[in-house]
Scaffold this motif. Structure first.
Motif, PDB file in Angstrom:
ATOM      1  N   PRO A  42      26.617  17.427  14.135  1.00 45.73           N
ATOM      2  CA  PRO A  42      27.943  17.487  13.490  1.00 45.73           C
ATOM      3  C   PRO A  42      28.970  18.166  14.383  1.00 45.73           C
ATOM      4  N   GLN A  43      30.255  17.858  14.124  1.00 46.73           N
ATOM      5  CA  GLN A  43      31.337  18.465  14.886  1.00 46.73           C
ATOM      6  C   GLN A  43      31.501  19.937  14.523  1.00 46.73           C
ATOM      7  N   LYS A  44      31.263  20.276  13.263  1.00 43.05           N
ATOM      8  CA  LYS A  44      31.419  21.646  12.814  1.00 43.05           C
ATOM      9  C   LYS A  44      30.046  22.267  12.613  1.00 43.05           C
ATOM     10  N   GLY A  45      29.960  23.276  11.769  1.00 48.81           N
ATOM     11  CA  GLY A  45      28.734  24.035  11.656  1.00 48.81           C
ATOM     12  C   GLY A  45      27.731  23.502  10.657  1.00 48.81           C
ATOM     13  N   LEU A  49      30.908  10.502  17.954  1.00 54.14           N
ATOM     14  CA  LEU A  49      29.540  10.802  17.549  1.00 54.14           C
ATOM     15  C   LEU A  49      28.819  11.534  18.670  1.00 54.14           C
ATOM     16  N   LEU A  50      28.005  12.496  18.285  1.00 54.97           N
ATOM     17  CA  LEU A  50      27.093  13.156  19.217  1.00 54.97           C
ATOM     18  C   LEU A  50      25.677  12.854  18.754  1.00 54.97           C
ATOM     19  N   ILE A  83      24.077  12.301  23.833  1.00 54.26           N
ATOM     20  CA  ILE A  83      24.993  11.214  24.167  1.00 54.26           C
ATOM     21  C   ILE A  83      26.243  11.355  23.306  1.00 54.26           C
ATOM     22  N   SER A  84      27.406  11.175  23.924  1.00 57.01           N
ATOM     23  CA  SER A  84      28.679  11.210  23.214  1.00 57.01           C
ATOM     24  C   SER A  84      29.252   9.795  23.127  1.00 57.01           C
ATOM     25  N   LEU A  85      29.575   9.359  21.908  1.00 56.20           N
ATOM     26  CA  LEU A  85      30.209   8.069  21.660  1.00 56.20           C
ATOM     27  C   LEU A  85      31.596   8.318  21.102  1.00 56.20           C
ATOM     28  N   SER A  86      32.605   7.789  21.757  1.00 55.44           N
ATOM     29  CA  SER A  86      33.993   8.009  21.334  1.00 55.44           C
ATOM     30  C   SER A  86      34.600   6.690  20.882  1.00 55.44           C
TER      31      SER A  86
END
Length: 416
Positions: free
Chosen positions: A227-230, A298-299, A289-292
């Motif tokens: 997730p982007q946050k915690g 997405l991570l 992997i990072s998908l933009s």
């Protein structure tokens, strides 16, 4: 030069011997199928004539064509034999088109027609078939086409370039290679169609439509979404296709109907996706992997180094191919617009469209609520001629259009 000619002659002799011996075994199987299945079945009347024709197709015509070819090969006239055989390759194309239906119909008749099932088992026990079942014998002509391609290539490469046989063998090799490629593409298309059907059955409900012309299944597997946050990390099932990435979660294991299925949560179009490996460049354990996308990122993480590397390669390749194809189409559209505005005559062989190409394909885009399930695109039949054929042109309808996607604003959000 003399040593080179001697090596050519030895290789040519070995290839010619292998070609004759394998053709004799092949003809033994063809004659056995024609006699013990086609002719006896027709005499006994265990199957309706139309059902029998759909199962065996042009098998007897193929048998007759190959019997003539074998006569040439046994007399050492390889070039003349294949030159006589190449006009009959259309029989193999027809046989390829009907092989899936034939196998499916055969299984259906074995299940429903007990008399035919007993007859089939009895005939398969004959020594001429060497323990092979009819399901294994029916694809035999398609396998033989691939063998012809390799044997003819070896025969041609070890023939004198200035001989008459070399020119005849080269023309035959070109024609057979086209049919061999058609058979190969047909098999891959069928396998991909079965994969799409399998994934469709794995998904709960009918809202998510996997079947789409031109879509190719690439791979599937479990990945952890960071997730982007915690929030806590979540393990999700991902299905990668040639134009989309689908994220799903398993249904509840106690569900009475869908315990073994997945619920689709999001569909990410790959047209404007960028892929980057954040972690896992070295021989460490796992990677990230990072998908933009335009509106979301997405991570994806895996603790398996080989698995994350494979995902990265597959995603990068799929995105690269999709962007290359889209760029080609946009360039053609721009060129066509200039020609229409300036009043120039389109190039020879280009058919002027009745409407704008982009507008014409607005309805042919990917939509998660599309109710039309269409099988995998059909393969075009090979041109059975000696000249080489032009490459296939890219169709605009093979690419997902962004209009419908933006209108529905799915971009990774839940369907509900």
């Amino acid at each position: 030069m003399e040593e080179q000619r001697a090596r050519w002659e030895r290789k040519r002799s070995r290839t010619a011997k292998e070609l004759v011996e394998t053709e004799q075994k092949y003809m033994e199987q063809l004659d056995g199928m024609s006699m013990y299945f086609v002719k006896i079945l027709k005499a006994k009347g265990l199957l309706q004539q139309d059902v029998q024709d759909r199962i065996f197709g042009p098998l007897q015509s193929i048998c007759q064509a190959n019997r003539t070819l074998l006569h040439y090969l046994e007399s050492g006239r390889f070039a003349a034999g294949f030159e006589e055989f190449c006009p009959q390759l259309s029989l193999y194309v027809t046989y390829t088109d009907g092989i899936e239906e034939a196998l499916k119909l055969l299984q259906e008749q074995v299940r429903k027609n007990k008399s035919f099932a007993r007859f089939k088992k009895l005939q398969e026990s004959r020594s001429v078939f060497h323990g092979l079942r009819l399901e294994e014998l029916l694809p035999r002509p398609l396998q033989r086409i691939h063998q012809y391609k390799h044997l003819l290539r070896d025969l041609t490469e070890n023939s004198y370039p200035d001989s008459t046989d070399f020119q005849q063998l080269a023309r035959a090799l070109s024609a057979i290679s086209q049919v061999s490629q058609y058979v190969h593409d047909h098999a891959r298309s069928h396998e991909n169609h079965l994969e799409l059907l399998r994934v469709q059955k794995l998904l709960k409900g009918r809202r998510t439509k996997v079947m789409k012309p031109g879509r190719v299944f690439i791979r599937e597997g479990w990945l952890t979404v960071v997730p982007q946050k915690g929030d806590e990390v979540k393990l999700k099932m991902f299905f990668l296709f040639s134009d989309i990435l689908m994220m799903a979660k398993p249904c509840h294991p106690l569900h009475p109907l869908n315990s073994d299925k997945f619920a689709c949560q999001a569909v990410y179009p790959l047209e404007e996706c960028s892929v980057e490996k954040v972690f896992g460049h070295t021989k460490s354990r796992g990677g990230l992997i990072s998908l933009s996308f335009e509106q979301e990122s997405l991570l994806l993480m895996s603790t398996d180094q080989d698995d994350i590397n494979n995902w990265y390669r597959c995603l990068s390749t799929a995105v690269g191919h999709l962007k290359t194809r889209c760029t080609t189409v946009h360039q053609k559209d721009h060129q066509l617009q200039r020609e229409l505005i300036s009043g120039e005559t389109p190039a020879l062989g280009m058919v002027q469209p009745k409407s704008h190409p982009r507008k014409r394909n607005m309805d042919d885009v990917f939509s998660v609520e599309d109710q039309n399930t269409v099988p995998m695109h059909s393969q075009s039949k090979p041109v059975l001629r000696q000249e080489t054929t032009d490459p296939k042109r890219v169709k605009l309808s093979d690419f997902p259009n962004r209009t419908d996607r933006c209108k529905k604003n799915v971009w990774g959000r839940p369907f509900s």
